[in-house]
Design a protein around this motif. Structure first.
Motif, PDB file in Angstrom:
ATOM      1  N   ARG A  98       0.832  -1.206   0.000  1.00  0.00           N
ATOM      2  CA  ARG A  98       0.000   0.000   0.000  1.00  0.00           C
ATOM      3  C   ARG A  98       0.865   1.253   0.000  1.00  0.00           C
ATOM      4  NH1 ARG A  98      -5.441   1.153   0.454  1.00  0.00           N
ATOM      5  NH2 ARG A  98      -5.672   3.349  -0.024  1.00  0.00           N
ATOM      6  N   GLU A  99       1.944   1.235   0.776  1.00  0.00           N
ATOM      7  CA  GLU A  99       2.812   2.395   0.860  1.00  0.00           C
ATOM      8  C   GLU A  99       3.435   2.726  -0.494  1.00  0.00           C
ATOM      9  OE1 GLU A  99       2.276   0.685   4.872  1.00  0.00           O
ATOM     10  OE2 GLU A  99       2.765  -0.160   2.912  1.00  0.00           O
ATOM     11  N   VAL A 100       3.851   1.695  -1.233  1.00  0.00           N
ATOM     12  CA  VAL A 100       4.454   1.929  -2.543  1.00  0.00           C
ATOM     13  C   VAL A 100       3.403   2.391  -3.551  1.00  0.00           C
ATOM     14  CG1 VAL A 100       5.612   0.817  -4.501  1.00  0.00           C
ATOM     15  CG2 VAL A 100       6.415   0.402  -2.168  1.00  0.00           C
ATOM     16  N   LEU A 101       2.214   1.823  -3.504  1.00  0.00           N
ATOM     17  CA  LEU A 101       1.140   2.289  -4.375  1.00  0.00           C
ATOM     18  C   LEU A 101       0.865   3.772  -4.134  1.00  0.00           C
ATOM     19  CD1 LEU A 101      -1.461  -0.644  -4.275  1.00  0.00           C
ATOM     20  CD2 LEU A 101       0.088  -0.048  -6.149  1.00  0.00           C
ATOM     21  N   ASP A 102       0.828   4.169  -2.882  1.00  0.00           N
ATOM     22  CA  ASP A 102       0.587   5.578  -2.563  1.00  0.00           C
ATOM     23  C   ASP A 102       1.736   6.453  -3.069  1.00  0.00           C
ATOM     24  OD1 ASP A 102      -1.821   5.009  -1.347  1.00  0.00           O
ATOM     25  OD2 ASP A 102      -0.992   4.971   0.683  1.00  0.00           O
ATOM     26  N   GLN A 103       2.959   5.961  -2.929  1.00  0.00           N
ATOM     27  CA  GLN A 103       4.124   6.706  -3.394  1.00  0.00           C
ATOM     28  C   GLN A 103       4.077   6.916  -4.906  1.00  0.00           C
ATOM     29  OE1 GLN A 103       7.870   4.972  -2.199  1.00  0.00           O
ATOM     30  NE2 GLN A 103       9.022   6.091  -3.751  1.00  0.00           N
ATOM     31  N   LEU A 104       3.766   5.852  -5.638  1.00  0.00           N
ATOM     32  CA  LEU A 104       3.711   5.956  -7.095  1.00  0.00           C
ATOM     33  C   LEU A 104       2.536   6.816  -7.544  1.00  0.00           C
ATOM     34  CD1 LEU A 104       4.518   2.248  -8.043  1.00  0.00           C
ATOM     35  CD2 LEU A 104       6.057   4.220  -8.201  1.00  0.00           C
ATOM     36  N   LEU A 111       1.895   6.495 -14.213  1.00  0.00           N
ATOM     37  CA  LEU A 111       0.569   5.895 -14.246  1.00  0.00           C
ATOM     38  C   LEU A 111       0.670   4.460 -13.755  1.00  0.00           C
ATOM     39  CD1 LEU A 111      -0.769   7.050 -17.740  1.00  0.00           C
ATOM     40  CD2 LEU A 111      -1.238   8.084 -15.503  1.00  0.00           C
ATOM     41  N   MET A 112      -0.399   3.971 -13.150  1.00  0.00           N
ATOM     42  CA  MET A 112      -0.463   2.568 -12.735  1.00  0.00           C
ATOM     43  C   MET A 112      -1.640   1.886 -13.417  1.00  0.00           C
ATOM     44  SD  MET A 112       0.557   2.580  -8.687  1.00  0.00           S
ATOM     45  CE  MET A 112      -0.752   3.720  -8.184  1.00  0.00           C
ATOM     46  N   ALA A 113      -1.494   0.589 -13.643  1.00  0.00           N
ATOM     47  CA  ALA A 113      -2.551  -0.199 -14.259  1.00  0.00           C
ATOM     48  C   ALA A 113      -2.533  -1.602 -13.663  1.00  0.00           C
ATOM     49  CB  ALA A 113      -2.369  -0.258 -15.775  1.00  0.00           C
ATOM     50  N   VAL A 114      -3.586  -2.361 -13.964  1.00  0.00           N
ATOM     51  CA  VAL A 114      -3.708  -3.736 -13.482  1.00  0.00           C
ATOM     52  C   VAL A 114      -3.967  -4.665 -14.661  1.00  0.00           C
ATOM     53  CG1 VAL A 114      -5.238  -5.315 -12.242  1.00  0.00           C
ATOM     54  CG2 VAL A 114      -4.464  -3.235 -11.129  1.00  0.00           C
ATOM     55  N   ALA A 115      -3.242  -5.783 -14.671  1.00  0.00           N
ATOM     56  CA  ALA A 115      -3.496  -6.869 -15.624  1.00  0.00           C
ATOM     57  C   ALA A 115      -3.626  -8.143 -14.801  1.00  0.00           C
ATOM     58  CB  ALA A 115      -2.354  -6.985 -16.630  1.00  0.00           C
ATOM     59  N   THR A 116      -4.842  -8.642 -14.666  1.00  0.00           N
ATOM     60  CA  THR A 116      -5.098  -9.729 -13.721  1.00  0.00           C
ATOM     61  C   THR A 116      -5.957 -10.838 -14.311  1.00  0.00           C
ATOM     62  OG1 THR A 116      -6.107 -10.260 -11.567  1.00  0.00           O
ATOM     63  CG2 THR A 116      -7.082  -8.441 -12.804  1.00  0.00           C
ATOM     64  N   GLY A 117      -5.739 -12.047 -13.814  1.00  0.00           N
ATOM     65  CA  GLY A 117      -6.579 -13.172 -14.172  1.00  0.00           C
ATOM     66  C   GLY A 117      -7.903 -13.173 -13.435  1.00  0.00           C
ATOM     67  N   LYS A 118      -8.097 -12.209 -12.544  1.00  0.00           N
ATOM     68  CA  LYS A 118      -9.373 -12.081 -11.848  1.00  0.00           C
ATOM     69  C   LYS A 118     -10.481 -11.683 -12.817  1.00  0.00           C
ATOM     70  CE  LYS A 118      -8.149 -10.539  -7.156  1.00  0.00           C
ATOM     71  NZ  LYS A 118      -8.946 -11.610  -6.521  1.00  0.00           N
ATOM     72  N   HIS A 208      12.781  -8.507  -3.450  1.00  0.00           N
ATOM     73  CA  HIS A 208      12.407  -9.346  -2.317  1.00  0.00           C
ATOM     74  C   HIS A 208      11.590  -8.589  -1.274  1.00  0.00           C
ATOM     75  CE1 HIS A 208      15.018 -12.503  -3.868  1.00  0.00           C
ATOM     76  NE2 HIS A 208      15.940 -11.578  -4.058  1.00  0.00           N
ATOM     77  N   ALA A 209      11.329  -7.325  -1.547  1.00  0.00           N
ATOM     78  CA  ALA A 209      10.491  -6.498  -0.668  1.00  0.00           C
ATOM     79  C   ALA A 209       9.916  -5.362  -1.487  1.00  0.00           C
ATOM     80  CB  ALA A 209      11.312  -5.941   0.496  1.00  0.00           C
ATOM     81  N   PHE A 210       8.712  -4.912  -1.138  1.00  0.00           N
ATOM     82  CA  PHE A 210       8.081  -3.837  -1.897  1.00  0.00           C
ATOM     83  C   PHE A 210       8.887  -2.546  -1.845  1.00  0.00           C
ATOM     84  CE2 PHE A 210       3.990  -5.754  -2.977  1.00  0.00           C
ATOM     85  CZ  PHE A 210       3.722  -5.065  -4.147  1.00  0.00           C
TER      86      PHE A 210
END
Length: 225
Positions: A98-104, A111-118, A208-210
């Motif tokens: 969450r911290e890295v998402l907020d930073q970016l 920009l951020m995006a999602v590519a998921t099998g969901k 090995h870490a976010f």
């Protein structure tokens, strides 16, 4: 204006730890059709692919009707677990995510995006549960694309955002993610906490870490343009 860059995330096994919930859904689906439940590690190794692709590969001896029943049984169980226990309990963020998402998100040039099998419904519920509305400029799911490792999701994301492939990177935990990204001509960052062994990923960078992600992104596609 700075040239935009794009960070594409896989979800399960990369952003959130949903393995307990996923294997419960697998277990329910197989018990419902009267088939032996696959080994946990075997079942989880398919996470990231579309359900319609998973079951024919996981249980090739079963017929098409059984594969369809497994798919529906999985979806029903997953929906029930999520409804009764919630995303925060069954799909918590990996430490630091969450911290890295907020930073970016705070960077005007990223920009951020999602590519998921969901499914889209599953991604919507996860987004709502974790308060991620507005974080992603493009959200691509299994409902609208062939299964990973087809590059279809990434190609659509690139088209929707207008970012060039050399300024885009995929962050994922499986060979499906890495192969999808390579097929689309973008860089790859593998995470070591997901569903596939790190030695199989062959990522451009491995973290090995976010907390290591922002620097890995800068190294591969450059900082602010």
């Amino acid at each position: 204006m700075s040239e935009l860059r794009l960070v594409i995330f896989d979800v399960d096994g990369t952003l959130v730890d949903s393995q307990v919930m996923i294997f419960e859904a697998f277990t329910h689906a197989y018990k419902q059709v009267g088939l032996p439940v696959p080994e946990r590690a075997t079942a989880l190794s398919y996470v990231g692919m579309s359900l319609e692709t998973i079951f024919p590969q996981l249980s090739p001896e079963a017929d098409a009707a059984t594969h369809a029943a497994l798919t529906q049984g999985y979806r029903d169980a997953y929906f029930h677990i999520r409804q009764t226990q919630g995303s925060n309990a069954n799909s918590p963020f990996f430490p630091g995510a969450r911290e890295v998402l907020d930073q970016l998100r705070a960077q005007d040039w990223t920009l951020m995006a999602v590519a998921t099998g969901k499914s889209t419904r599953g991604l919507d519920k996860l987004t709502e549960g974790h308060g991620l509305e507005g974080y992603f400029a493009s959200r691509q799911t299994a409902d609208d694309h062939p299964s990973k490792p087809s590059p279809s999701m990434i190609n659509t994301i690139l088209s929707e955002t207008g970012v060039s492939p050399d300024r885009a990177v995929m962050v994922g935990d499986t060979t499906f993610d890495m192969d999808m990204a390579r097929a689309a001509g973008i860089k790859t960052i593998g995470v070591s906490w997901g569903y596939h062994p790190v030695e199989h990923l062959q990522a451009d960078r491995l973290i090995h870490a976010f907390a290591a992600l922002p620097q890995a992104i800068d190294d591969l596609i450059g900082p602010q343009g």
